[in-house]
Design a protein around this motif. Sequence first.
Motif, mmCIF file in Angstrom:
data_model
loop_
_atom_site.group_PDB
_atom_site.id
_atom_site.type_symbol
_atom_site.label_atom_id
_atom_site.label_comp_id
_atom_site.label_asym_id
_atom_site.label_seq_id
_atom_site.Cartn_x
_atom_site.Cartn_y
_atom_site.Cartn_z
ATOM 1 N N SER A 18 34.877 -15.376 35.757
ATOM 2 C CA SER A 18 35.843 -14.551 36.761
ATOM 3 C C SER A 18 36.799 -15.261 37.224
ATOM 4 C CB SER A 18 34.882 -13.974 37.898
ATOM 5 O OG SER A 18 34.268 -14.933 38.470
ATOM 6 N N GLU A 78 29.261 -7.753 34.049
ATOM 7 C CA GLU A 78 29.020 -6.653 33.046
ATOM 8 C C GLU A 78 29.328 -6.934 31.835
ATOM 9 O OE1 GLU A 78 28.544 -2.324 32.528
ATOM 10 O OE2 GLU A 78 28.423 -3.586 34.439
ATOM 11 N N LEU A 119 26.865 -1.081 43.570
ATOM 12 C CA LEU A 119 26.249 -2.232 42.951
ATOM 13 C C LEU A 119 24.699 -2.297 43.085
ATOM 14 C CD1 LEU A 119 26.888 -4.603 41.000
ATOM 15 C CD2 LEU A 119 27.053 -6.100 42.891
ATOM 16 N N TYR A 166 38.600 1.320 36.356
ATOM 17 C CA TYR A 166 38.183 1.223 37.486
ATOM 18 C C TYR A 166 39.170 0.400 38.559
ATOM 19 C CZ TYR A 166 34.805 -1.119 41.024
ATOM 20 O OH TYR A 166 34.143 -1.325 41.901
ATOM 21 N N ALA A 176 35.658 -7.462 42.295
ATOM 22 C CA ALA A 176 35.627 -6.642 41.322
ATOM 23 C C ALA A 176 35.607 -7.529 39.796
ATOM 24 C CB ALA A 176 37.005 -6.102 41.329
ATOM 25 N N MET A 202 24.539 -11.972 41.262
ATOM 26 C CA MET A 202 25.816 -12.349 41.742
ATOM 27 C C MET A 202 26.062 -13.289 42.968
ATOM 28 S SD MET A 202 28.994 -9.893 40.844
ATOM 29 C CE MET A 202 28.524 -8.524 42.230
ATOM 30 N N LYS A 207 23.271 -7.511 42.326
ATOM 31 C CA LYS A 207 23.795 -7.880 43.768
ATOM 32 C C LYS A 207 23.168 -9.469 44.040
ATOM 33 C CE LYS A 207 25.915 -7.309 48.070
ATOM 34 N NZ LYS A 207 25.723 -8.539 48.725
ATOM 35 N N ASN A 257 34.022 -10.363 39.406
ATOM 36 C CA ASN A 257 32.664 -10.947 39.290
ATOM 37 C C ASN A 257 31.969 -9.586 38.763
ATOM 38 O OD1 ASN A 257 32.459 -13.432 40.181
ATOM 39 N ND2 ASN A 257 32.270 -12.963 42.221
ATOM 40 N N LYS A 258 31.925 -8.402 39.202
ATOM 41 C CA LYS A 258 31.531 -7.316 38.664
ATOM 42 C C LYS A 258 31.869 -7.063 37.063
ATOM 43 C CE LYS A 258 31.203 -4.430 42.374
ATOM 44 N NZ LYS A 258 31.329 -2.795 43.155
ATOM 45 N N TRP A 259 33.024 -7.408 36.724
ATOM 46 C CA TRP A 259 33.685 -7.326 35.336
ATOM 47 C C TRP A 259 32.890 -8.337 34.549
ATOM 48 C CZ3 TRP A 259 36.681 -11.468 33.829
ATOM 49 C CH2 TRP A 259 36.810 -11.565 32.192
ATOM 50 N N ASN A 302 28.309 -1.533 36.395
ATOM 51 C CA ASN A 302 28.707 -1.964 37.609
ATOM 52 C C ASN A 302 30.249 -1.454 38.100
ATOM 53 O OD1 ASN A 302 26.921 -4.185 37.860
ATOM 54 N ND2 ASN A 302 28.178 -5.777 36.789
ATOM 55 N N PHE A 303 30.744 -0.644 37.398
ATOM 56 C CA PHE A 303 31.923 0.135 37.630
ATOM 57 C C PHE A 303 31.865 1.522 38.207
ATOM 58 C CE2 PHE A 303 33.536 -2.384 33.878
ATOM 59 C CZ PHE A 303 33.482 -3.623 34.730
#
Length: 507
Positions: free
Chosen positions: A324, A204, A222, A180, A197, A230, A227, A199-201, A217-218
């Motif tokens: 994160s 996940e 989102l 990603y 990114a 998060m 969202k 935070n998405k990781w 998420n990748f």
Amino acid sequence: MFRKWRDSRVFTICYQNAVTSNRRQHIEAKTASNINAAKSKPFSDIPEPKGLFGTFLDYTALRGFKTEELYSHYQKRHKKYGPIFKENVLPGLTSYDVFCSSAEANKAMFRLEDKYSNRGPLDFIQMARESAGVSSGLLDPSWEEWFKFRKVANRYLLSNASVWSYSSALHKVCDDFVDYIGDNLDENNEFPNFALALNKWALEGAGVFCLDTRFGNFSGQLDDNLKVIMDQVIESFSLMTDLFLQPPFYKYITTRKIKALTSVVKKQSEAIQKQRVKIMNQMKEKTPGSKTKLKTVLENSDLNEEEIASLVSDMLGGGVDTTSNAAAFMLYIMAVNPDKQEILREEIQTALQAGKIDGRSVQTMKYLHACVQETQRFFPFSFGVARMFEKDIEVCGYNVPAGTRILLTGNVVNNKDPKYFKDPETFLPERWLERGDSESKFATTGAFGRGVRACPGRKFAMQEVHYLLISLLSRYKVEYHHKPIKPHFRLLTVPSEKPQFTFIPLS
């Protein structure tokens, strides 16, 4: 304020349930053998800063105080008053807190702990959860209620077999995240808004061990519900930071901050529960009767459905912002120490060439673990931990009355003290390959706390960070070309600057 709460009917019931006569005798025996409060100097002799209204003004802009620089504030306090001081922010509304940075005192206090160790309540969290109709879960201030949740969490989160069972799935999350990154680099080889990114990781990865699922998420936009989760996690930390430092007016009137935190807690809980139900329904459609690993563990516990939902919410929400930020600090310290990055890369490549990497083999990667420990010394996740004891104890030669909150500040006071760490301003992972069991072990309280109240999710969080480093450094060289990053306070530690890195593909 603790004494008023202690005298309430709620506390009395909790206290009678939690403190049995056998436990009382056990603590008395340990106290007598480790700390002799009877021969210590009185509490009134502990050094303290003075002020017309307590020390309230010291925590305002009038005295130049900045919330994000709380760690520096504690360092200055200890430099002036020594390894122990006490402070009452606003007499009449708050009680005395004791601040201690002594490694010897830390060691003695941790040895006093039993399975019901008490760190004291975070009243604003408790109030917000009660108002939102959300179970207190792992944050319940009563010892037996907390332990009911904690023993279930320990069985799932701290067992190596349980943690390692997610090894392959988490490694895949990190490999996909690196893909990603590669697909979204700009002309400067940077990933725009890399903090998001990360935070998405982290979300996940949290989805994998909380719900046995990939959120996706990748790929594309989102999901709106994710969202919300998060955003609410980030907002809750901001609100809790303000409430942590402000006088507890919220105990007497519904302040704007406590009202906002209640709203955030409710939205976050609803969003997580919605996501949980969605995943469970998807699993039932694919394989009727199937359950997540966590669901199986929880159903074999004493928790009811509401408490199960609360524990999953705590684990999913707590595994985003903290993980994160830990990764951001790790990548930064690697980027500004390219020689250490190269040594770590060599260890990673050797491990990859040896065959499949799993949870057990990652434990043998000594330099990887040393880099993580040294990063945590430079950027401690928190200023330390808090403890409260049921009996008077002696701390640094002073008597501290039962029920007084003691904040152990070694993480930010001793982490760069040459007494404990040689050449402390140098990033030196090698020091952790050579260290033995000594007093300096207690100079800090560790990234995730210490003792029975240590963070239950620490093994999962670190496994996720380990695999990120393995996946990323085996394919990219990481550089950083912006303002230096420092640790800033936001209930936990966050980067002072946006973590924008340059990713150079390896040939």
